[in-house]
Design a protein around this motif. Structure first.
Motif, PDB file in Angstrom:
ATOM      1  N   HIS A 229       0.839  -1.194   0.000  1.00  9.17           N
ATOM      2  CA  HIS A 229       0.000   0.000   0.000  1.00  9.17           C
ATOM      3  C   HIS A 229       0.876   1.247   0.000  1.00  9.17           C
ATOM      4  CE1 HIS A 229      -2.625  -3.026   2.328  1.00  9.17           C
ATOM      5  NE2 HIS A 229      -2.934  -3.075   1.038  1.00  9.17           N
ATOM      6  N   PHE A 230       0.533   2.194  -0.859  1.00  6.93           N
ATOM      7  CA  PHE A 230       1.362   3.388  -1.036  1.00  6.93           C
ATOM      8  C   PHE A 230       0.489   4.641  -0.985  1.00  6.93           C
ATOM      9  CE2 PHE A 230       3.414  -0.119  -3.241  1.00  6.93           C
ATOM     10  CZ  PHE A 230       4.711  -0.055  -2.755  1.00  6.93           C
ATOM     11  N   PRO A 231       0.564   5.406   0.106  1.00  2.00           N
ATOM     12  CA  PRO A 231      -0.152   6.687   0.160  1.00  2.00           C
ATOM     13  C   PRO A 231       0.485   7.709  -0.792  1.00  2.00           C
ATOM     14  CG  PRO A 231       0.411   5.891   2.357  1.00  2.00           C
ATOM     15  CD  PRO A 231       1.187   5.064   1.373  1.00  2.00           C
ATOM     16  N   ASP A 232      -0.247   8.775  -1.057  1.00  2.00           N
ATOM     17  CA  ASP A 232       0.266   9.860  -1.884  1.00  2.00           C
ATOM     18  C   ASP A 232       1.087  10.794  -1.004  1.00  2.00           C
ATOM     19  OD1 ASP A 232       0.747  11.566  -3.950  1.00  2.00           O
ATOM     20  OD2 ASP A 232      -1.231  12.553  -3.868  1.00  2.00           O
ATOM     21  N   ASP A 233       2.245  10.289  -0.566  1.00  2.00           N
ATOM     22  CA  ASP A 233       3.103  11.009   0.368  1.00  2.00           C
ATOM     23  C   ASP A 233       4.539  10.565   0.106  1.00  2.00           C
ATOM     24  OD1 ASP A 233       4.649  10.748   3.161  1.00  2.00           O
ATOM     25  OD2 ASP A 233       3.240  12.424   3.328  1.00  2.00           O
ATOM     26  N   PRO A 234       5.489  11.491   0.011  1.00  2.00           N
ATOM     27  CA  PRO A 234       6.856  11.093  -0.343  1.00  2.00           C
ATOM     28  C   PRO A 234       7.524  10.166   0.660  1.00  2.00           C
ATOM     29  CG  PRO A 234       6.766  13.410   0.325  1.00  2.00           C
ATOM     30  CD  PRO A 234       5.356  12.944   0.165  1.00  2.00           C
ATOM     31  N   ASP A 235       7.181  10.276   1.938  1.00  2.00           N
ATOM     32  CA  ASP A 235       7.794   9.418   2.949  1.00  2.00           C
ATOM     33  C   ASP A 235       7.054   8.090   3.061  1.00  2.00           C
ATOM     34  OD1 ASP A 235       9.613   8.716   5.012  1.00  2.00           O
ATOM     35  OD2 ASP A 235       8.091   9.239   6.507  1.00  2.00           O
TER      36      ASP A 235
ATOM     37  N   ALA B  32      14.485  -5.492   2.637  1.00  2.00           N
ATOM     38  CA  ALA B  32      14.674  -6.147   3.937  1.00  2.00           C
ATOM     39  C   ALA B  32      16.128  -6.094   4.381  1.00  2.00           C
ATOM     40  CB  ALA B  32      14.209  -7.604   3.862  1.00  2.00           C
ATOM     41  N   GLY B  33      17.042  -6.045   3.432  1.00  2.00           N
ATOM     42  CA  GLY B  33      18.459  -6.011   3.758  1.00  2.00           C
ATOM     43  C   GLY B  33      18.978  -4.650   4.160  1.00  2.00           C
ATOM     44  N   GLY B  34      18.074  -3.669   4.284  1.00  2.00           N
ATOM     45  CA  GLY B  34      18.496  -2.353   4.750  1.00  2.00           C
ATOM     46  C   GLY B  34      18.794  -1.373   3.644  1.00  2.00           C
ATOM     47  N   GLY B  35      18.067  -1.492   2.527  1.00  2.00           N
ATOM     48  CA  GLY B  35      18.262  -0.555   1.433  1.00  2.00           C
ATOM     49  C   GLY B  35      17.718   0.827   1.756  1.00  2.00           C
ATOM     50  N   ASP B  36      17.739   1.693   0.757  1.00  2.00           N
ATOM     51  CA  ASP B  36      17.302   3.074   0.959  1.00  2.00           C
ATOM     52  C   ASP B  36      15.786   3.195   1.107  1.00  2.00           C
ATOM     53  OD1 ASP B  36      19.928   3.915   0.788  1.00  2.00           O
ATOM     54  OD2 ASP B  36      19.820   4.255  -1.381  1.00  2.00           O
ATOM     55  N   VAL B  37      15.041   2.216   0.613  1.00  2.00           N
ATOM     56  CA  VAL B  37      13.579   2.274   0.630  1.00  2.00           C
ATOM     57  C   VAL B  37      13.036   1.559   1.864  1.00  2.00           C
ATOM     58  CG1 VAL B  37      11.487   1.530  -0.564  1.00  2.00           C
ATOM     59  CG2 VAL B  37      13.400   2.429  -1.872  1.00  2.00           C
ATOM     60  N   ARG B  38      12.059   2.193   2.524  1.00  2.00           N
ATOM     61  CA  ARG B  38      11.332   1.540   3.620  1.00  2.00           C
ATOM     62  C   ARG B  38       9.872   1.407   3.200  1.00  2.00           C
ATOM     63  NH1 ARG B  38      11.232   4.673   8.702  1.00  2.00           N
ATOM     64  NH2 ARG B  38      10.658   2.705   9.670  1.00  2.00           N
ATOM     65  N   LEU B  39       9.341   0.180   3.279  1.00  2.00           N
ATOM     66  CA  LEU B  39       7.947  -0.053   2.903  1.00  2.00           C
ATOM     67  C   LEU B  39       7.044   0.243   4.086  1.00  2.00           C
ATOM     68  CD1 LEU B  39       7.767  -3.267   0.697  1.00  2.00           C
ATOM     69  CD2 LEU B  39       7.540  -0.874   0.024  1.00  2.00           C
ATOM     70  N   TRP B  40       6.049   1.074   3.852  1.00  2.00           N
ATOM     71  CA  TRP B  40       5.158   1.522   4.919  1.00  2.00           C
ATOM     72  C   TRP B  40       4.159   0.436   5.329  1.00  2.00           C
ATOM     73  CZ3 TRP B  40      -0.237   3.101   4.254  1.00  2.00           C
ATOM     74  CH2 TRP B  40      -0.786   3.656   5.413  1.00  2.00           C
ATOM     75  N   ASP B  41       3.591  -0.271   4.350  1.00  2.00           N
ATOM     76  CA  ASP B  41       2.495  -1.191   4.651  1.00  2.00           C
ATOM     77  C   ASP B  41       2.448  -2.271   3.569  1.00  2.00           C
ATOM     78  OD1 ASP B  41      -0.384  -0.785   6.414  1.00  2.00           O
ATOM     79  OD2 ASP B  41      -0.468  -2.118   4.682  1.00  2.00           O
ATOM     80  N   PHE B  42       2.591  -3.542   3.967  1.00  2.00           N
ATOM     81  CA  PHE B  42       2.536  -4.609   2.962  1.00  2.00           C
ATOM     82  C   PHE B  42       2.127  -5.930   3.614  1.00  2.00           C
ATOM     83  CE2 PHE B  42       6.875  -4.638   4.557  1.00  2.00           C
ATOM     84  CZ  PHE B  42       7.156  -5.972   4.729  1.00  2.00           C
TER      85      PHE B  42
ATOM     86  N   GLU C 224      -3.309 -18.983  -0.924  1.00  2.00           N
ATOM     87  CA  GLU C 224      -4.431 -18.316  -0.270  1.00  2.00           C
ATOM     88  C   GLU C 224      -4.167 -18.047   1.207  1.00  2.00           C
ATOM     89  OE1 GLU C 224      -7.691 -20.931  -0.985  1.00  2.00           O
ATOM     90  OE2 GLU C 224      -7.994 -20.248  -3.041  1.00  2.00           O
ATOM     91  N   ARG C 225      -2.960 -18.323   1.651  1.00  2.00           N
ATOM     92  CA  ARG C 225      -2.603 -18.154   3.063  1.00  2.00           C
ATOM     93  C   ARG C 225      -1.802 -16.872   3.280  1.00  2.00           C
ATOM     94  NH1 ARG C 225      -4.692 -21.733   7.056  1.00  2.00           N
ATOM     95  NH2 ARG C 225      -4.820 -23.820   6.182  1.00  2.00           N
ATOM     96  N   LYS C 226      -2.258 -16.058   4.211  1.00  2.00           N
ATOM     97  CA  LYS C 226      -1.496 -14.886   4.609  1.00  2.00           C
ATOM     98  C   LYS C 226      -0.339 -15.343   5.490  1.00  2.00           C
ATOM     99  CE  LYS C 226      -2.263 -10.391   6.841  1.00  2.00           C
ATOM    100  NZ  LYS C 226      -3.299  -9.522   7.481  1.00  2.00           N
ATOM    101  N   LEU C 227       0.857 -14.804   5.238  1.00  2.00           N
ATOM    102  CA  LEU C 227       2.042 -15.172   6.009  1.00  2.00           C
ATOM    103  C   LEU C 227       2.367 -14.142   7.079  1.00  2.00           C
ATOM    104  CD1 LEU C 227       4.398 -16.363   3.116  1.00  2.00           C
ATOM    105  CD2 LEU C 227       3.078 -17.804   4.695  1.00  2.00           C
ATOM    106  N   LEU C 228       2.595 -12.922   6.642  1.00  2.00           N
ATOM    107  CA  LEU C 228       2.959 -11.862   7.582  1.00  2.00           C
ATOM    108  C   LEU C 228       2.585 -10.515   6.987  1.00  2.00           C
ATOM    109  CD1 LEU C 228       5.756 -10.301   6.472  1.00  2.00           C
ATOM    110  CD2 LEU C 228       6.802 -12.417   7.250  1.00  2.00           C
ATOM    111  N   ALA C 229       2.586  -9.499   7.846  1.00  2.00           N
ATOM    112  CA  ALA C 229       2.232  -8.151   7.402  1.00  2.00           C
ATOM    113  C   ALA C 229       3.009  -7.136   8.219  1.00  2.00           C
ATOM    114  CB  ALA C 229       0.730  -7.915   7.553  1.00  2.00           C
ATOM    115  N   VAL C 230       3.249  -5.982   7.612  1.00  2.00           N
ATOM    116  CA  VAL C 230       3.848  -4.844   8.303  1.00  2.00           C
ATOM    117  C   VAL C 230       2.942  -3.638   8.090  1.00  2.00           C
ATOM    118  CG1 VAL C 230       5.804  -3.248   8.384  1.00  2.00           C
ATOM    119  CG2 VAL C 230       6.204  -5.700   8.098  1.00  2.00           C
TER     120      VAL C 230
END
Length: 202
Positions: free
Chosen positions: A40-46, A90-100, A106-112
């Protein structure tokens, strides 16, 4: 894709370090196991970091996300390109995912959520723990069969990673306990001394 409902568990461990080696290993296992994802990506640069990179992945779909006005959700298969992108993040790159969310079929594994609120499902927890268990224990030959939950054997590199992660978490926990305990000792000793002088006992 219909999702099979499963109980979820909130990840409560927090280190005082910038990195969390145990969660990083859990997340990596989820990425390697996943067949699909939703981000999920809001309309926000951060909050919308990574939006362009995920939009360029082959075969993904984009549509408005009902969770926030102006936000979009990007869904797709965990293709080699998608898996490489997730692993780099996940390895510490420049991008941080806000919500995924990560799925296996059909099985959910994990979420952030909100960068740091982390959840795993009972299904993923069972597979994760069984992988650890199968590496550290061997079944007694004459024992009954356990069932049909199948997981791949842990490689030498994976075993090294999880042992290092567990070691780091334990060491951090012990340091935190010592730090939390130290200020209380002088206070406690002063209280005891004062009570002794006043003729009181604990």
């Amino acid at each position: 894709m219909g999702v099979i409902e499963d109980r979820e568990y909130f990840y409560t461990w927090r280190t005082r370090q910038e990195t969390d080696p145990l969660w990083n290993w859990i997340l990596k296992e989820g990425i390697l196991l996943a067949t699909h994802f939703e981000a999920h990506f809001p309309d926000d640069p951060d909050l919308g970091q990574g939006r362009e990179a995920f939009s360029r992945l082959p075969g993904v779909t984009e549509e408005p996300w009902e969770g926030m006005e102006g936000a979009i959700k990007i869904r797709g298969e965990m293709s080699p390109d998608a898996r490489s992108l997730f692993l780099a993040i996940a390895g510490g790159g420049d991008v941080r995912l806000w919500d995924f969310i990560l799925f296996e079929g059909e099985r959910k594994l994990l979420a952030v959520d909100d960068f740091s609120d982390r959840f795993v499902t009972g299904y993923f927890a069972r597979k994760f723990m069984k992988k650890l268990f199968d590496h550290w224990f061997e079944p007694i030959p004459e024992g009954p069969a356990e069932g049909d939950l199948q997981v791949e054997a842990m490689s030498h590199d994976e075993a090294r990673d999880v042992l290092n992660a567990v070691r780091d978490v334990v060491q951090t926990a012990l340091r935190d306990l010592e730090r939390d305990r130290e200020p209380a000792w002088p206070e406690h000793r002063a209280d005891v001394e004062g009570d002794r002088i006043n003729g009181q006992r604990h």
